[in-house]
Design a protein around this motif. Structure first.
Motif, short mmCIF file in Angstrom:
data_model
loop_
_atom_site.label_atom_id
_atom_site.label_comp_id
_atom_site.label_asym_id
_atom_site.label_seq_id
_atom_site.Cartn_x
_atom_site.Cartn_y
_atom_site.Cartn_z
N GLY A 5 -12.92 -7.98 53.58
CA GLY A 5 -13.51 -8.38 54.86
C GLY A 5 -14.74 -9.25 54.70
N GLU A 6 -15.69 -8.83 53.84
CA GLU A 6 -16.91 -9.62 53.64
C GLU A 6 -16.57 -11.00 53.07
N TYR A 7 -15.62 -11.03 52.15
CA TYR A 7 -15.23 -12.29 51.53
C TYR A 7 -14.66 -13.26 52.57
N ALA A 8 -13.81 -12.76 53.46
CA ALA A 8 -13.25 -13.59 54.52
C ALA A 8 -14.35 -14.08 55.46
N ALA A 9 -15.33 -13.23 55.76
CA ALA A 9 -16.43 -13.63 56.64
C ALA A 9 -17.28 -14.72 56.00
N ALA A 10 -17.52 -14.59 54.69
CA ALA A 10 -18.30 -15.61 54.00
C ALA A 10 -17.60 -16.97 54.04
N TRP A 11 -16.29 -16.97 53.83
CA TRP A 11 -15.53 -18.21 53.91
C TRP A 11 -15.58 -18.79 55.32
N ALA A 12 -15.49 -17.95 56.33
CA ALA A 12 -15.53 -18.43 57.71
C ALA A 12 -16.87 -19.10 58.03
N VAL A 13 -17.96 -18.47 57.58
CA VAL A 13 -19.28 -19.05 57.82
C VAL A 13 -19.44 -20.37 57.06
N PHE A 14 -18.93 -20.41 55.83
CA PHE A 14 -19.00 -21.65 55.05
C PHE A 14 -18.27 -22.79 55.75
N LEU A 40 -31.62 -32.80 55.86
CA LEU A 40 -30.93 -32.63 54.58
C LEU A 40 -31.51 -31.47 53.79
N ALA A 41 -32.84 -31.32 53.81
CA ALA A 41 -33.46 -30.22 53.08
C ALA A 41 -33.03 -28.87 53.65
N ALA A 42 -33.07 -28.75 54.97
CA ALA A 42 -32.68 -27.49 55.60
C ALA A 42 -31.20 -27.20 55.39
N TYR A 43 -30.39 -28.23 55.53
CA TYR A 43 -28.95 -28.02 55.38
C TYR A 43 -28.59 -27.68 53.94
N LEU A 49 -27.60 -20.88 50.24
CA LEU A 49 -27.59 -19.46 50.61
C LEU A 49 -26.17 -18.98 50.93
N ILE A 50 -25.42 -19.80 51.65
CA ILE A 50 -24.04 -19.41 51.98
C ILE A 50 -23.19 -19.35 50.73
N LEU A 51 -23.38 -20.32 49.82
CA LEU A 51 -22.62 -20.31 48.57
C LEU A 51 -22.95 -19.08 47.74
N ALA A 52 -24.23 -18.72 47.69
CA ALA A 52 -24.62 -17.51 46.96
C ALA A 52 -23.96 -16.27 47.56
#
Length: 217
Positions: A5-14, A40-43, A49-52
Motif C-alpha cells: 500500500g505505501e509503495y503504491a501511494a508513493a508512486w501515485a504521489v510521484f 526549480l529549487a523548490a521542485y 524527498l518523494i524519491l527518497a
C-alpha cells in the motif's frame, strides 16, 4: 495488498507531482509569482524527498525475488553513477530549452551549448543511468518495479520532449536550436558532480544499508 500500500501511494504521489512541470498552464502562474530559479529549487527539493520516500517504500515492501545478486553488479552501478552524477551536475539549471530542467533559457546559445553538445537531456540521461544501473543488483519485485519504470520513463521522456518541442516550435526552429558547438564543460560543475558521487558513495552504507564496494566471495 498488505505492505504494497505505501509503495503504491508513493508512486501515485510521484506521478502526480511530475504532471506540474510538463504543463505550462500550471507551471507558468507559479513561476510568475516565485520566479524560475525558486520554482526549480523548490521542485527539485520536493522531487528528491518523494524519491527518497519511494526508495524507502520499496525497501519496506514484501520481498519477492526475480533474479539473484552477484558482487560484480554493484560495480556496474559504481561506474554508471560517476557518469550520472557528472551529467546531473552539468545539466541542472542551465539554459536548455529542450528540457523541463532548463533555466534562463533565453540565454541558450546553440554555438555554446555546453553539455547539450553531448545530450539535449542530461538530467533525464543521468536518471536513466542511475535507475538502469541500480536495476541490475536489485532483483526483487519492488525494486524492479521502481528502477525499471524510472529507466523507461527517462528514455522515453527524452523522445517525448523532443517530439513536443518539435510540434510546438516547428521543425525549422527546432533544427535551428540544435547544439552545433563543442562540449565545453564547466570545471566547477564537473567538480560538483564528482563531489556528489563521492558523497553518495560515502553515505550509501549508512543511508541505504548496503555497502557500495562489495568484494568477490
Amino acid at each position: 495488498m498488505g505492505g504494497w500500500g505505501e509503495y503504491a501511494a508513493a508512486w501515485a504521489v510521484f506521478l502526480a507531482s511530475h504532471m506540474l512541470p510538463a504543463r505550462p498552464a500550471l507551471r507558468g502562474p507559479i513561476v510568475d509569482v516565485v520566479g524560475e530559479r525558486a520554482f526549480l529549487a523548490a521542485y527539485s527539493a520536493l522531487s528528491i524527498l518523494i524519491l527518497a520516500w519511494m526508495i524507502g517504500a520499496a525497501g519496506r515492501a514484501p520481498f519477492v525475488p526475480v533474479w539473484g545478486w552477484a558482487w560484480w553488479q554493484a560495480w556496474v552501478v559504481n561506474v554508471a553513477m560517476v557518469a550520472a552524477c557528472l551529467l546531473a551536475a552539468l545539466g541542472v539549471a542551465v539554459p536548455n530549452p529542450f528540457s523541463i530542467a532548463g533555466a534562463r533559457n533565453d540565454r541558450y546559445d546553440p554555438a555554446r551549448p555546453g553539455v547539450l553538445a553531448l545530450t539535449r537531456h542530461p538530467v533525464l540521461l543521468a536518471l536513466a543511468l542511475w535507475s538502469g544501473a541500480h536495476l541490475l543488483p536489485n532483483g526483487d519485485l519492488a525494486h524492479v518495479l521502481l528502477f525499471g519504470p524510472f529507466a523507461a520513463i527517462s528514455l522515453l521522456g527524452m523522445r517525448a520532449l523532443d517530439a513536443r518541442r518539435r510540434r510546438r516550435w516547428g521543425t525549422g526552429r527546432f533544427d535551428a536550436l540544435l547544439p552545433r558547438g563543442p562540449a565545453r564543460l564547466a570545471p566547477a560543475r564537473l567538480a560538483a558532480g564528482l563531489a556528489l558521487w563521492a558523497a553518495l558513495a560515502a553515505s550509501h552504507a549508512a543511508v541505504i544499508g548496503v555497502p557500495p564496494w562489495p568484494l568477490p566471495p
